[in-house]
Write a protein that holds these residues in place. Structure first.
Motif, mmCIF file in Angstrom:
data_model
loop_
_atom_site.group_PDB
_atom_site.id
_atom_site.type_symbol
_atom_site.label_atom_id
_atom_site.label_comp_id
_atom_site.label_asym_id
_atom_site.label_seq_id
_atom_site.Cartn_x
_atom_site.Cartn_y
_atom_site.Cartn_z
ATOM 1 N N LEU A 168 27.836 -37.810 106.944
ATOM 2 C CA LEU A 168 26.522 -37.666 107.575
ATOM 3 C C LEU A 168 26.050 -36.211 107.561
ATOM 4 N N LEU A 169 26.977 -35.295 107.769
ATOM 5 C CA LEU A 169 26.616 -33.881 107.685
ATOM 6 C C LEU A 169 26.171 -33.546 106.259
ATOM 7 N N ASP B 103 35.782 -42.527 111.531
ATOM 8 C CA ASP B 103 34.723 -41.765 112.202
ATOM 9 C C ASP B 103 34.618 -40.357 111.620
ATOM 10 N N MET B 104 35.767 -39.756 111.316
ATOM 11 C CA MET B 104 35.767 -38.408 110.740
ATOM 12 C C MET B 104 35.116 -38.425 109.354
ATOM 13 N N ALA C 38 36.697 -32.409 116.784
ATOM 14 C CA ALA C 38 37.212 -33.767 116.594
ATOM 15 C C ALA C 38 38.471 -33.748 115.737
ATOM 16 N N ARG C 39 38.476 -32.902 114.714
ATOM 17 C CA ARG C 39 39.653 -32.790 113.853
ATOM 18 C C ARG C 39 40.869 -32.298 114.644
ATOM 19 N N SER D 69 27.487 -37.250 116.545
ATOM 20 C CA SER D 69 27.846 -38.497 117.221
ATOM 21 C C SER D 69 29.127 -39.085 116.640
ATOM 22 N N ALA D 70 29.231 -39.121 115.328
ATOM 23 C CA ALA D 70 30.428 -39.672 114.688
ATOM 24 C C ALA D 70 31.649 -38.805 114.989
#
Length: 144
Positions: free
Chosen positions: A27-28, A20-21, A124-125, A38-39
């Motif tokens: 995506l970025l 996901d990361m 998220a990280r 979202s991811a």
């Protein structure tokens, strides 16, 4: 469940979080910040869920704030208030563009910009790195 099985499930969920990361970053880079948000949010959820599996519990709570607030290891985590703060921040990126009624008449790229995507990725990280550390410590205890 056995500790061995718990570790296996925790590492499995961490691998999903790692993917996901990677997706969030790609995506970025591709100019899709809403999708990156979202991811990144999914990365955080999967990282925290790995800790539930480590404790032998199948997590049924989906918002990341709920997952963190009820985390089985919460009493063992120093600075737990930071976890709650970051969970609340990351939950903001559980964007509704995946759901038909989430954004009314807005399209995703009008909602989140690259700066928000970078913020989501950083939060998220935090969860991914923290969860990896907790799982590794637990595994090391079993080796000793």
């Amino acid at each position: 469940m056995s500790l061995r099985k718990n570790l296996h499930l925790a590492y499995f969920r961490l691998q999903i979080a790692e993917d996901d990361m990677k997706a969030a970053c790609a995506l970025l880079q591709a100019g899709l910040p809403a999708h990156a948000c979202s991811a990144a949010q999914q990365c955080g959820v999967n990282a925290v869920e790995s800790l539930w599996y480590l404790a032998g519990i199948d997590p049924w709570i989906k918002p990341i704030v709920g997952l963190v607030a009820r985390l089985p290891q919460r009493d063992d985590i120093s600075g737990f208030a930071v976890w709650m703060e970051k969970a609340a921040g990351l939950e903001e990126y559980d964007n509704g563009f995946r759901h038909s009624s989430g954004l009314s008449d807005l399209i995703p790229r009008r909602v989140y910009r690259p700066v928000e995507a970078q913020d989501a990725i950083e939060m998220a990280r935090f969860f991914l790195d923290a969860a990896k550390g907790i799982v590794a410590v637990e595994e090391a205890k079993q080796v000793d």
